[in-house]
Design a protein around this motif. Sequence first.
Motif, PDB file in Angstrom:
ATOM      1  N   UNK A 126      65.109  22.814  76.506  1.00 34.71           N
ATOM      2  CA  UNK A 126      65.926  21.805  75.832  1.00 34.71           C
ATOM      3  C   UNK A 126      66.211  20.618  76.748  1.00 34.71           C
ATOM      4  N   UNK A 127      66.420  20.883  78.044  1.00 35.04           N
ATOM      5  CA  UNK A 127      66.663  19.793  79.002  1.00 35.04           C
ATOM      6  C   UNK A 127      65.457  18.862  79.036  1.00 35.04           C
ATOM      7  N   UNK A 128      64.266  19.429  79.154  1.00 34.70           N
ATOM      8  CA  UNK A 128      63.064  18.602  79.213  1.00 34.70           C
ATOM      9  C   UNK A 128      62.842  17.851  77.908  1.00 34.70           C
ATOM     10  N   UNK A 129      62.985  18.532  76.782  1.00 34.40           N
ATOM     11  CA  UNK A 129      62.769  17.881  75.492  1.00 34.40           C
ATOM     12  C   UNK A 129      63.782  16.773  75.246  1.00 34.40           C
ATOM     13  N   UNK A 130      65.024  16.964  75.701  1.00 38.42           N
ATOM     14  CA  UNK A 130      66.046  15.932  75.509  1.00 38.42           C
ATOM     15  C   UNK A 130      65.706  14.658  76.274  1.00 38.42           C
ATOM     16  N   UNK A 131      65.308  14.801  77.535  1.00 38.44           N
ATOM     17  CA  UNK A 131      65.004  13.595  78.302  1.00 38.44           C
ATOM     18  C   UNK A 131      63.724  12.946  77.790  1.00 38.44           C
ATOM     19  N   UNK A 132      62.760  13.764  77.398  1.00 38.77           N
ATOM     20  CA  UNK A 132      61.534  13.201  76.846  1.00 38.77           C
ATOM     21  C   UNK A 132      61.819  12.483  75.533  1.00 38.77           C
ATOM     22  N   UNK A 133      62.685  13.071  74.720  1.00 36.21           N
ATOM     23  CA  UNK A 133      63.049  12.436  73.462  1.00 36.21           C
ATOM     24  C   UNK A 133      63.705  11.079  73.719  1.00 36.21           C
ATOM     25  N   UNK A 134      64.464  10.991  74.815  1.00 33.21           N
ATOM     26  CA  UNK A 134      65.124   9.736  75.142  1.00 33.21           C
ATOM     27  C   UNK A 134      64.145   8.606  75.346  1.00 33.21           C
ATOM     28  N   UNK A 140      59.504   4.291  70.459  1.00 34.34           N
ATOM     29  CA  UNK A 140      59.438   4.189  69.003  1.00 34.34           C
ATOM     30  C   UNK A 140      60.186   2.958  68.489  1.00 34.34           C
ATOM     31  N   UNK A 141      61.356   2.674  69.057  1.00 37.53           N
ATOM     32  CA  UNK A 141      62.104   1.491  68.615  1.00 37.53           C
ATOM     33  C   UNK A 141      61.322   0.212  68.884  1.00 37.53           C
ATOM     34  N   UNK A 142      60.665   0.161  70.035  1.00 32.62           N
ATOM     35  CA  UNK A 142      59.835  -0.996  70.376  1.00 32.62           C
ATOM     36  C   UNK A 142      58.675  -1.133  69.388  1.00 32.62           C
ATOM     37  N   UNK A 144      58.531  -0.074  66.331  1.00 32.55           N
ATOM     38  CA  UNK A 144      59.019  -0.472  65.007  1.00 32.55           C
ATOM     39  C   UNK A 144      59.295  -1.971  64.952  1.00 32.55           C
ATOM     40  N   UNK A 145      59.743  -2.545  66.070  1.00 30.51           N
ATOM     41  CA  UNK A 145      59.920  -3.995  66.088  1.00 30.51           C
ATOM     42  C   UNK A 145      58.571  -4.706  65.955  1.00 30.51           C
ATOM     43  N   UNK A 146      57.568  -4.185  66.658  1.00 29.03           N
ATOM     44  CA  UNK A 146      56.229  -4.751  66.531  1.00 29.03           C
ATOM     45  C   UNK A 146      55.730  -4.632  65.095  1.00 29.03           C
ATOM     46  N   UNK A 147      55.981  -3.497  64.481  1.00 27.61           N
ATOM     47  CA  UNK A 147      55.543  -3.276  63.100  1.00 27.61           C
ATOM     48  C   UNK A 147      56.252  -4.230  62.144  1.00 27.61           C
ATOM     49  N   UNK A 148      57.548  -4.410  62.346  1.00 27.57           N
ATOM     50  CA  UNK A 148      58.314  -5.321  61.480  1.00 27.57           C
ATOM     51  C   UNK A 148      57.797  -6.757  61.572  1.00 27.57           C
ATOM     52  N   UNK A 149      57.265  -7.130  62.734  1.00 28.19           N
ATOM     53  CA  UNK A 149      56.744  -8.480  62.932  1.00 28.19           C
ATOM     54  C   UNK A 149      55.289  -8.615  62.490  1.00 28.19           C
ATOM     55  N   UNK A 150      54.711  -7.516  62.001  1.00 27.03           N
ATOM     56  CA  UNK A 150      53.310  -7.540  61.596  1.00 27.03           C
ATOM     57  C   UNK A 150      52.336  -7.466  62.757  1.00 27.03           C
ATOM     58  N   UNK A 151      52.841  -7.097  63.948  1.00 23.99           N
ATOM     59  CA  UNK A 151      51.989  -7.056  65.141  1.00 23.99           C
ATOM     60  C   UNK A 151      51.431  -5.669  65.410  1.00 23.99           C
ATOM     61  N   UNK A 152      51.740  -4.704  64.559  1.00 24.41           N
ATOM     62  CA  UNK A 152      51.274  -3.341  64.766  1.00 24.41           C
ATOM     63  C   UNK A 152      50.914  -2.709  63.436  1.00 24.41           C
ATOM     64  N   UNK A 159      54.683   9.339  65.540  1.00 26.71           N
ATOM     65  CA  UNK A 159      53.609  10.070  66.211  1.00 26.71           C
ATOM     66  C   UNK A 159      52.947   9.195  67.268  1.00 26.71           C
ATOM     67  N   UNK A 160      52.777   7.902  66.957  1.00 24.82           N
ATOM     68  CA  UNK A 160      52.194   7.001  67.941  1.00 24.82           C
ATOM     69  C   UNK A 160      53.073   6.919  69.186  1.00 24.82           C
ATOM     70  N   UNK A 161      54.387   6.823  69.010  1.00 26.84           N
ATOM     71  CA  UNK A 161      55.307   6.788  70.155  1.00 26.84           C
ATOM     72  C   UNK A 161      55.179   8.062  70.976  1.00 26.84           C
TER      73      UNK A 161
END
Length: 205
Positions: A126-134, A140-142, A144-152, A159-161
Amino acid sequence: MTSAAPATGNARGRASRARLLDAAAECFGERGYAATRIADITAAAGMSPASFYRHFPDKDAILLEALEGPLGLLLEATGPLTEGSSVDPEAIVARNTEFFRVYARHRDVFRVLRELAAGHEPGLDAVWLDVRRGYVDRIERWLRRLQDQGALQTSDVAILADALGGVLDQLAYTRLALRPTPPTDEEIEALGRVSAEIWSRTLGG
């Protein structure tokens, strides 16, 4: 997993605690978690077992604290990229190189954590998965911003993230954690650049 005892408040107590943490990281890296005894840690620190128990209730607790700082630094190293909203190859190189640089400094304890997590050691997976999830969440947030701008263009951002994060995970483990000697600056920079090439080509940058 149990939590660590409260830190001793005076300077001498803090110095003793730091010595134990440094010794634990060294012992875990050299011997592995299972083979490391509290006696090994105290011997490496030049302290008595009684001193150990003034600071930590058990071996699990000192491992978790030895990991706390490095894991925080690893997560922090993923920050700059997510502040932007473009595919800048050089920014990706810098961000990924910093990830590998932090990992290399603490590669012994990261190897121990990765192997314990793979073995489903209670609490440590759980420790490893938590930090990896971070850091995957930041990627993923980055994206999604690219996707919203039509750049991705992708069929699944999450899954890509995860896949881009996996490039870092696997290279760090195989090229840094498992190697018998510390990497050179040139080797770390090469990891940053090659992983960035993979990211940039995947994202069309």
